[in-house]
Design an enzyme around this catalytic site. Sequence first.
Site, PDB file in Angstrom:
ATOM      1  N   SER A  45       0.835  -1.200   0.000  1.00 46.04           N
ATOM      2  CA  SER A  45       0.000   0.000   0.000  1.00 46.04           C
ATOM      3  C   SER A  45       0.868   1.248   0.000  1.00 46.04           C
ATOM      4  O   SER A  45       1.937   1.275   0.602  1.00 46.04           O
ATOM      5  CB  SER A  45      -0.967  -0.015   1.184  1.00 46.04           C
ATOM      6  OG  SER A  45      -0.269   0.111   2.398  1.00 46.04           O
ATOM      7  N   MET A  46       0.396   2.266  -0.723  1.00 41.90           N
ATOM      8  CA  MET A  46       1.186   3.486  -0.937  1.00 41.90           C
ATOM      9  C   MET A  46       0.373   4.728  -0.571  1.00 41.90           C
ATOM     10  O   MET A  46       0.449   5.747  -1.256  1.00 41.90           O
ATOM     11  CB  MET A  46       1.618   3.549  -2.408  1.00 41.90           C
ATOM     12  CG  MET A  46       2.261   2.254  -2.920  1.00 41.90           C
ATOM     13  SD  MET A  46       2.724   2.320  -4.670  1.00 41.90           S
ATOM     14  CE  MET A  46       1.136   2.489  -5.465  1.00 41.90           C
ATOM     15  N   GLY A  47      -0.422   4.624   0.479  1.00 36.28           N
ATOM     16  CA  GLY A  47      -1.219   5.775   0.897  1.00 36.28           C
ATOM     17  C   GLY A  47      -2.144   6.253  -0.210  1.00 36.28           C
ATOM     18  O   GLY A  47      -2.752   5.438  -0.915  1.00 36.28           O
ATOM     19  N   ALA A  48      -2.230   7.572  -0.386  1.00 37.75           N
ATOM     20  CA  ALA A  48      -3.156   8.157  -1.362  1.00 37.75           C
ATOM     21  C   ALA A  48      -2.880   7.698  -2.792  1.00 37.75           C
ATOM     22  O   ALA A  48      -3.737   7.814  -3.667  1.00 37.75           O
ATOM     23  CB  ALA A  48      -3.087   9.675  -1.292  1.00 37.75           C
TER      24      ALA A  48
ATOM     25  N   GLY B 165      -2.516   4.679  -3.688  1.00 37.33           N
ATOM     26  CA  GLY B 165      -3.115   3.372  -3.939  1.00 37.33           C
ATOM     27  C   GLY B 165      -2.234   2.214  -3.521  1.00 37.33           C
ATOM     28  O   GLY B 165      -1.492   2.304  -2.547  1.00 37.33           O
TER      29      GLY B 165
ATOM     30  N   GLY C 258      -4.629   1.214   6.298  1.00 35.58           N
ATOM     31  CA  GLY C 258      -4.029  -0.079   5.938  1.00 35.58           C
ATOM     32  C   GLY C 258      -4.845  -1.232   6.522  1.00 35.58           C
ATOM     33  O   GLY C 258      -5.079  -2.250   5.852  1.00 35.58           O
ATOM     34  N   ASP C 259      -5.303  -1.060   7.756  1.00 33.76           N
ATOM     35  CA  ASP C 259      -6.109  -2.104   8.401  1.00 33.76           C
ATOM     36  C   ASP C 259      -7.438  -2.269   7.650  1.00 33.76           C
ATOM     37  O   ASP C 259      -7.946  -3.381   7.485  1.00 33.76           O
ATOM     38  CB  ASP C 259      -6.403  -1.747   9.870  1.00 33.76           C
ATOM     39  CG  ASP C 259      -5.143  -1.314  10.608  1.00 33.76           C
ATOM     40  OD1 ASP C 259      -4.053  -1.753  10.202  1.00 33.76           O
ATOM     41  OD2 ASP C 259      -5.254  -0.534  11.574  1.00 33.76           O
TER      42      ASP C 259
HETATM   43  N1  LIG Z   1      -5.373   9.918   1.464  1.00 35.40           N
HETATM   44  C1  LIG Z   1      -5.908   8.811   0.909  1.00 35.40           C
HETATM   45  N2  LIG Z   1      -6.808   8.913  -0.079  1.00 35.40           N
HETATM   46  C2  LIG Z   1      -7.378   7.829  -0.649  1.00 35.40           C
HETATM   47  N3  LIG Z   1      -7.080   6.566  -0.283  1.00 35.40           N
HETATM   48  C3  LIG Z   1      -6.190   6.378   0.684  1.00 35.40           C
HETATM   49  C4  LIG Z   1      -5.553   7.480   1.351  1.00 35.40           C
HETATM   50  N4  LIG Z   1      -4.711   6.995   2.277  1.00 35.40           N
HETATM   51  C5  LIG Z   1      -4.813   5.633   2.215  1.00 35.40           C
HETATM   52  N5  LIG Z   1      -5.690   5.258   1.261  1.00 35.40           N
HETATM   53  C6  LIG Z   1      -6.051   3.887   0.858  1.00 35.40           C
HETATM   54  O1  LIG Z   1      -5.792   2.999   1.933  1.00 35.40           O
HETATM   55  C7  LIG Z   1      -4.753   2.078   1.573  1.00 35.40           C
HETATM   56  C8  LIG Z   1      -3.869   1.807   2.769  1.00 35.40           C
HETATM   57  O2  LIG Z   1      -3.291   3.003   3.224  1.00 35.40           O
HETATM   58  P1  LIG Z   1      -1.759   3.134   3.711  1.00 35.40           P
HETATM   59  O3  LIG Z   1      -0.853   2.812   2.588  1.00 35.40           O
HETATM   60  O4  LIG Z   1      -1.632   4.453   4.356  1.00 35.40           O
HETATM   61  O5  LIG Z   1      -1.669   1.938   4.785  1.00 35.40           O
HETATM   62  P2  LIG Z   1      -0.750   1.761   6.097  1.00 35.40           P
HETATM   63  O6  LIG Z   1       0.490   2.576   5.962  1.00 35.40           O
HETATM   64  O7  LIG Z   1      -0.591   0.304   6.292  1.00 35.40           O
HETATM   65  O8  LIG Z   1      -1.704   2.349   7.241  1.00 35.40           O
HETATM   66  P3  LIG Z   1      -2.038   1.826   8.740  1.00 35.40           P
HETATM   67  O9  LIG Z   1      -1.071   0.739   9.070  1.00 35.40           O
HETATM   68  O10 LIG Z   1      -1.902   3.014   9.605  1.00 35.40           O
HETATM   69  O11 LIG Z   1      -3.446   1.345   8.770  1.00 35.40           O
HETATM   70  C9  LIG Z   1      -4.021   2.723   0.401  1.00 35.40           C
HETATM   71  O12 LIG Z   1      -3.423   1.717  -0.428  1.00 35.40           O
HETATM   72  C10 LIG Z   1      -5.145   3.463  -0.304  1.00 35.40           C
HETATM   73  O13 LIG Z   1      -5.867   2.594  -1.134  1.00 35.40           O
HETATM   74 MG   LIG Z   2      -0.296  -0.748   8.081  1.00 40.58          MG
END
Ligand SMILES: Nc1ncnc2c1ncn2[C@@H]1O[C@H](COP(=O)(O)OP(=O)(O)OP(=O)(O)O)[C@@H](O)[C@H]1O
Ligand SMILES: [Mg+2]
Length: 338
Positions: A221-224, A226, A252-253
């Site tokens: 996962s790459m935040g916003a 995707g 992410g969860d």
């Molecule tokens: N700002 C955003 N806008 C739209 N979708 C988002 C955004 N942030 C996260 N997402 C969606 O959520 C998914 C997971 O987010 P992220 O990559 O931040 O996970 P993470 O770092 O494991 O987070 P955490 O462990 O805190 O739950 C992303 O792949 C994306 O699809």
């Molecule tokens: Mg996570």
Amino acid sequence: MIATLTLNPAVDKTIRVPRLAIGAIQRPRESHLDPGGKGINVSRMADRLGWPTIAFGILAGQVGEIIAQTLDREGVQSYFVQVPGQTRLNVTLFDESTGRGTGFYDPGPPVGASSLRRLEKDVAPWLKVCPVVALAGSLPPDAEPTTYARYIRRARAAGARTILDTSGEPLRLGVESRPYLIKPNVAELEGLLERRLPDLAAIVEGAREIAATGVEIVVVSMGARGAVCVEGESVWLAIPPRVERRTTIGSGDSMVAGLAVAMARGESVVEGLRLGTAAGAATAMVPGTELGSAATVLRLLPEVRIERLEQVQPPSTDRSVSRASRDADRQRAGRADG
Ligand SMILES: Nc1ncnc2c1ncn2[C@@H]1O[C@H](COP(=O)(O)OP(=O)(O)OP(=O)(O)O)[C@@H](O)[C@H]1O
Ligand SMILES: [Mg+2]
């Protein structure tokens, strides 16, 4: 039924201040107390997505009670082994003037070998009736780093598929036991591979490398920006809709919950990516570490785009994901895994 395991849960306190002034009294604009713990979040989101779930874990003291009560209130089944001390309270401080968050994450209470053994024994019969088991978050300070690896082997022997969402040594050792799916973010995958992944091509390559070791599905996962998903020879890019972002902790969860629900329904990973991406985006829209609502997930679902990546672009031409990697860097400063 989806089983989740949270051995080191937390209650998350999120505070937003207009401008952080060290050494002065702060007047928070917003302050939230949310039950946290990654597996617990996965269960809560799976429940919102309409799939039965049971959250297993270890709780301590009155802080632990906050988690148990929230799950009861939401009607999410749970089973916890109680230990002395207090479940940790993780504080995240958001400075609105810089947009940066700083996390204060406790290691959590030591839980003792006998509690860990007892939980493992009590979870065992559920592995036979739960087709999907999500193991998520950090381990208690006194748990062996091989703990997840052991659960993964037991689950496989019982016919359950595992999702592992953790970081550091427990992730490395877990991957050696070949979980069915892992969902690191970019920083966590970088830690696993012990190298920087500056762009989309490098992330795809890294995910492929891990998949080649015997992990069926690798979702990064790459935040916003995707997520990238590798399953065998296939590579997909999931692109979330543009949403108004509050805090993304728990996104992410939520994504793991979407993947787990699709797996439990017997759907393809593409359907899981779609649901997980919508759930992650829905959670990014709500403050604190609160999770997105089912209504928001459903509204966002048709706006998620899934593209098959036939050819990965050379690193120098890809700016969008360099940015994703920089976002991950920024997040790394204030966020460890739950
Ligand atoms: N700002 C955003 N806008 C739209 N979708 C988002 C955004 N942030 C996260 N997402 C969606 O959520 C998914 C997971 O987010 P992220 O990559 O931040 O996970 P993470 O770092 O494991 O987070 P955490 O462990 O805190 O739950 C992303 O792949 C994306 O699809
Ligand atoms: Mg996570």
